[in-house]
Design a protein around this motif. Structure first.
Motif, PDB file in Angstrom:
ATOM      1  N   PRO A 124     107.774  51.562  44.548  1.00 29.50           N
ATOM      2  CA  PRO A 124     107.105  50.464  45.195  1.00 29.50           C
ATOM      3  C   PRO A 124     106.659  50.856  46.577  1.00 29.50           C
ATOM      4  O   PRO A 124     107.724  51.402  47.103  1.00 29.50           O
ATOM      5  N   VAL A 125     105.562  50.563  47.243  1.00 29.37           N
ATOM      6  CA  VAL A 125     105.246  50.905  48.666  1.00 29.37           C
ATOM      7  C   VAL A 125     105.693  49.669  49.390  1.00 29.37           C
ATOM      8  O   VAL A 125     105.246  48.608  49.067  1.00 29.37           O
ATOM      9  N   GLU A 126     106.228  50.192  50.612  1.00 28.58           N
ATOM     10  CA  GLU A 126     106.869  49.011  51.614  1.00 28.58           C
ATOM     11  C   GLU A 126     105.390  48.289  52.232  1.00 28.58           C
ATOM     12  O   GLU A 126     104.578  48.988  52.612  1.00 28.58           O
ATOM     13  N   PRO A 127     105.407  47.035  52.096  1.00 35.25           N
ATOM     14  CA  PRO A 127     104.464  46.317  52.843  1.00 35.25           C
ATOM     15  C   PRO A 127     103.834  46.442  54.215  1.00 35.25           C
ATOM     16  O   PRO A 127     102.917  46.407  54.650  1.00 35.25           O
ATOM     17  N   SER A 128     105.106  46.967  54.909  1.00 36.10           N
ATOM     18  CA  SER A 128     104.958  46.870  56.301  1.00 36.10           C
ATOM     19  C   SER A 128     105.811  48.115  56.594  1.00 36.10           C
ATOM     20  O   SER A 128     106.412  48.687  56.019  1.00 36.10           O
ATOM     21  N   SER A 129     105.822  48.697  58.016  1.00 32.38           N
ATOM     22  CA  SER A 129     106.513  49.860  58.449  1.00 32.38           C
ATOM     23  C   SER A 129     108.084  49.447  58.515  1.00 32.38           C
ATOM     24  O   SER A 129     108.420  48.301  58.588  1.00 32.38           O
ATOM     25  N   PRO A 130     108.798  50.326  58.144  1.00 31.25           N
ATOM     26  CA  PRO A 130     110.302  50.272  58.088  1.00 31.25           C
ATOM     27  C   PRO A 130     110.836  49.561  59.622  1.00 31.25           C
ATOM     28  O   PRO A 130     110.303  49.926  60.546  1.00 31.25           O
ATOM     29  N   ARG A 131     111.778  48.733  59.278  1.00 34.73           N
ATOM     30  CA  ARG A 131     112.317  47.893  60.533  1.00 34.73           C
ATOM     31  C   ARG A 131     113.399  48.735  61.006  1.00 34.73           C
ATOM     32  O   ARG A 131     114.134  49.415  60.415  1.00 34.73           O
ATOM     33  N   ARG A 132     113.261  49.039  62.345  1.00 29.28           N
ATOM     34  CA  ARG A 132     114.032  49.830  62.979  1.00 29.28           C
ATOM     35  C   ARG A 132     114.927  49.112  64.230  1.00 29.28           C
ATOM     36  O   ARG A 132     114.200  48.519  64.764  1.00 29.28           O
ATOM     37  N   SER A 133     116.295  49.162  64.041  1.00 30.26           N
ATOM     38  CA  SER A 133     116.960  48.296  65.085  1.00 30.26           C
ATOM     39  C   SER A 133     118.073  49.322  65.411  1.00 30.26           C
ATOM     40  O   SER A 133     118.864  49.693  64.662  1.00 30.26           O
ATOM     41  N   ARG A 134     118.361  49.147  66.901  1.00 27.05           N
ATOM     42  CA  ARG A 134     119.906  49.685  67.339  1.00 27.05           C
ATOM     43  C   ARG A 134     120.870  48.807  66.850  1.00 27.05           C
ATOM     44  O   ARG A 134     121.999  49.249  66.835  1.00 27.05           O
ATOM     45  N   GLU A 135     120.544  47.642  66.940  1.00 22.12           N
ATOM     46  CA  GLU A 135     121.761  46.710  66.915  1.00 22.12           C
ATOM     47  C   GLU A 135     121.603  45.826  65.786  1.00 22.12           C
ATOM     48  O   GLU A 135     120.571  44.914  65.504  1.00 22.12           O
ATOM     49  N   HIS A 136     122.263  46.279  64.711  1.00 20.50           N
ATOM     50  CA  HIS A 136     122.356  45.642  63.297  1.00 20.50           C
ATOM     51  C   HIS A 136     123.238  44.356  63.128  1.00 20.50           C
ATOM     52  O   HIS A 136     123.019  43.575  62.199  1.00 20.50           O
ATOM     53  N   GLY A 137     124.206  44.076  63.975  1.00 22.06           N
ATOM     54  CA  GLY A 137     124.774  43.105  63.663  1.00 22.06           C
ATOM     55  C   GLY A 137     125.753  42.808  62.578  1.00 22.06           C
ATOM     56  O   GLY A 137     125.946  42.014  62.026  1.00 22.06           O
ATOM     57  N   GLN A 138     126.181  44.042  62.385  1.00 17.04           N
ATOM     58  CA  GLN A 138     126.923  44.099  61.051  1.00 17.04           C
ATOM     59  C   GLN A 138     128.422  43.456  61.400  1.00 17.04           C
ATOM     60  O   GLN A 138     129.054  43.911  62.255  1.00 17.04           O
ATOM     61  N   ALA A 139     128.972  42.726  60.077  1.00 15.66           N
ATOM     62  CA  ALA A 139     130.213  42.544  60.255  1.00 15.66           C
ATOM     63  C   ALA A 139     131.188  43.459  59.746  1.00 15.66           C
ATOM     64  O   ALA A 139     131.495  43.492  58.336  1.00 15.66           O
ATOM     65  N   THR A 140     131.376  44.622  60.536  1.00 19.56           N
ATOM     66  CA  THR A 140     131.848  46.101  60.030  1.00 19.56           C
ATOM     67  C   THR A 140     133.252  45.584  59.572  1.00 19.56           C
ATOM     68  O   THR A 140     133.528  46.212  58.485  1.00 19.56           O
ATOM     69  N   GLY A 141     134.077  44.970  60.394  1.00 22.73           N
ATOM     70  CA  GLY A 141     135.435  44.769  59.734  1.00 22.73           C
ATOM     71  C   GLY A 141     135.483  44.126  58.250  1.00 22.73           C
ATOM     72  O   GLY A 141     136.235  44.640  57.284  1.00 22.73           O
ATOM     73  N   ALA A 142     134.582  43.035  58.053  1.00 21.39           N
ATOM     74  CA  ALA A 142     134.452  42.606  56.827  1.00 21.39           C
ATOM     75  C   ALA A 142     133.956  43.511  55.720  1.00 21.39           C
ATOM     76  O   ALA A 142     134.490  43.655  54.603  1.00 21.39           O
ATOM     77  N   LEU A 143     133.037  44.434  56.108  1.00 22.61           N
ATOM     78  CA  LEU A 143     132.509  45.372  55.209  1.00 22.61           C
ATOM     79  C   LEU A 143     133.493  46.333  54.975  1.00 22.61           C
ATOM     80  O   LEU A 143     133.375  46.565  53.675  1.00 22.61           O
ATOM     81  N   ILE A 144     134.301  46.636  55.732  1.00 27.02           N
ATOM     82  CA  ILE A 144     135.358  47.749  55.367  1.00 27.02           C
ATOM     83  C   ILE A 144     136.510  47.290  54.173  1.00 27.02           C
ATOM     84  O   ILE A 144     136.615  47.833  53.594  1.00 27.02           O
ATOM     85  N   VAL A 145     136.769  45.824  54.738  1.00 29.90           N
ATOM     86  CA  VAL A 145     137.702  45.439  53.676  1.00 29.90           C
ATOM     87  C   VAL A 145     137.238  45.201  52.046  1.00 29.90           C
ATOM     88  O   VAL A 145     137.969  45.479  51.298  1.00 29.90           O
ATOM     89  N   ILE A 146     135.887  44.820  52.213  1.00 27.64           N
ATOM     90  CA  ILE A 146     135.161  44.663  50.908  1.00 27.64           C
ATOM     91  C   ILE A 146     135.121  45.946  50.331  1.00 27.64           C
ATOM     92  O   ILE A 146     135.193  46.309  49.173  1.00 27.64           O
ATOM     93  N   GLY A 147     134.773  47.012  51.227  1.00 23.74           N
ATOM     94  CA  GLY A 147     134.756  48.483  50.758  1.00 23.74           C
ATOM     95  C   GLY A 147     136.037  48.927  50.057  1.00 23.74           C
ATOM     96  O   GLY A 147     135.914  49.596  49.034  1.00 23.74           O
ATOM     97  N   LEU A 148     136.954  48.637  50.839  1.00 18.75           N
ATOM     98  CA  LEU A 148     138.357  48.991  50.223  1.00 18.75           C
ATOM     99  C   LEU A 148     138.584  48.180  48.867  1.00 18.75           C
ATOM    100  O   LEU A 148     139.163  48.836  47.980  1.00 18.75           O
ATOM    101  N   ALA A 149     138.146  46.992  48.800  1.00 15.26           N
ATOM    102  CA  ALA A 149     138.598  46.327  47.470  1.00 15.26           C
ATOM    103  C   ALA A 149     137.696  46.946  46.511  1.00 15.26           C
ATOM    104  O   ALA A 149     138.020  47.276  45.245  1.00 15.26           O
ATOM    105  N   ALA A 150     136.616  47.301  46.843  1.00 11.77           N
ATOM    106  CA  ALA A 150     135.471  48.010  45.919  1.00 11.77           C
ATOM    107  C   ALA A 150     136.153  49.400  45.460  1.00 11.77           C
ATOM    108  O   ALA A 150     135.910  49.671  44.246  1.00 11.77           O
ATOM    109  N   MET A 151     136.713  49.942  46.280  1.00 12.65           N
ATOM    110  CA  MET A 151     137.367  51.296  46.164  1.00 12.65           C
ATOM    111  C   MET A 151     138.457  51.200  44.945  1.00 12.65           C
ATOM    112  O   MET A 151     138.495  51.781  44.070  1.00 12.65           O
TER     113      MET A 151
END
Length: 348
Positions: free
Chosen positions: A148-175
């Protein structure tokens, strides 16, 4: 393939581990590419790379090492396609249908495994295994037209506001969870034979588990749309069921085998769509960057799990290996709960 290219089952395990290892290494860079260039462009590039690698296997694989190099290239396409599709679905599917959509997307993986198995008698044993790869490559090329073609231009942001610590813990669980679940496909038949069970029966049990896994991913996605805030807890429950199933595989008998596969594979491997849904829901501004972290864990498990558990099986036997895999899945369930708390704290 092993006979023609002159490598052992251990060599096949090395190729599979290398594929997932490269996928893990490529996951975060692929997420950056998707955020920068858009899901449509990177999805098409990933499919093209995968198609090229399939056709290259048919045309150029002449040894274990050439096969490994070709599949390593295809692994990069796999990472690109996964993260591009996550972004495309998160931005084009209404929020109240995203759970089901991610469930259907992840169900494609066990379904594709069933189709690959069907390709053995239908193509590989009639026209030859190289033609099976040609056919798969041509089908992949056709899929490029369906992106599918994106309806608008891709969103670009330097500040993603990711919960990096939580994502790493979940990534370890996924591993840990992925490494344990992948052991089923790798070691189930040989483990069953060591218990005196016919290999055909073990194969049928694994097919049943794959079918249940695909259905569970879709049904799980549908319920996620009704209870979107409880999905990491649901994942932990699925992993607990999977851990019990893996523990059953250490017990001799066809009944324990069937129950173990249904629980261990059917439910213990039914969570990837729910994980993606939960992460995307809290990171709508940068879904590819966020899911690249957790997807790295899935790929790392696919790489390290069979190697580590294979070493355990060789040194201590299959019952011990299944006990270790079950314990790892229990730890994964606990880490999922910790990651859930961290994600809620970030959302709040």
């Amino acid at each position: 393939m092993c006979e023609e290219l002159h490598f052992s089952p251990a060599g096949l395990g090395l190729v599979v581990s290398a594929y997932f290892g490269v996928s893990a290494l490529a996951s975060v860079p692929a997420g950056v590419l998707v955020e920068r260039h858009g899901a449509t462009r990177i999805s098409r590039a990933g499919i093209a790379l995968s198609a090229a690698s399939l056709i290259a296997v048919a045309a150029a694989a002449r040894s274990l090492w050439s096969l490994l190099v070709i599949l390593a290239v295809g692994a990069a396409g796999n990472a690109m396609g996964q993260l591009a599709s996550n972004t495309s679905l998160s931005r084009q599917v209404p929020a109240h249908r995203q759970g089901l959509t991610f469930g259907v997307k992840q169900a494609a993986i066990p379904v594709s495994t069933l189709l690959a198995g069907a390709a053995v008698p239908a193509v590989a044993l009639t026209a030859g295994w190289r033609w099976a790869f040609v056919l798969a490559g041509l089908l992949a090329c056709a899929a490029i037209l369906l992106v599918p073609v994106e309806p608008s231009s891709p969103r670009r942001s330097r500040e993603h506001g990711q919960a990096t610590g939580a994502l790493i813990v979940i990534g370890l669980a996924a591993m840990l969870a992925a490494g344990s679940a992948n052991a089923l496909g790798t070691f189930l038949v040989s483990s069953a034979v060591s218990h005196g069970i016919d290999p055909a029966s073990a194969g049928l049990a694994l097919t049943l588990g794959g079918a249940i896994c695909g259905a569970a991913r879709i049904v799980g996605g549908a319920q996620a749309d009704r209870r979107p805030d409880q999905q990491v807890g649901t994942i932990a429950a699925l992993l607990a069921c999977g851990a019990f199933g893996l523990a059953l595989l250490s017990v001799a008998g066809s009944g324990a085998l069937t129950a173990g596969v249904v629980l261990g594979f059917g439910f213990g491997w039914a969570w990837p769509g729910l994980m993606t849904f939960a992460v995307v829901r809290l990171h709508p501004q940068a879904p590819a960057a966020a899911t690249s972290i957790t997807q790295t864990g899935v790929y790392a498990g696919g790489c390290v799990g069979p190697l580590a558990l294979g070493a355990v099986a060789g040194g201590a036997g299959y019952p011990t290996m299944w006990t270790v895999a079950s314990s790892a899945m229990v730890v994964a369930a606990a880490l999922m709960l910790v990651g859930s708390c961290l994600l809620r704290r970030h959302a709040g």
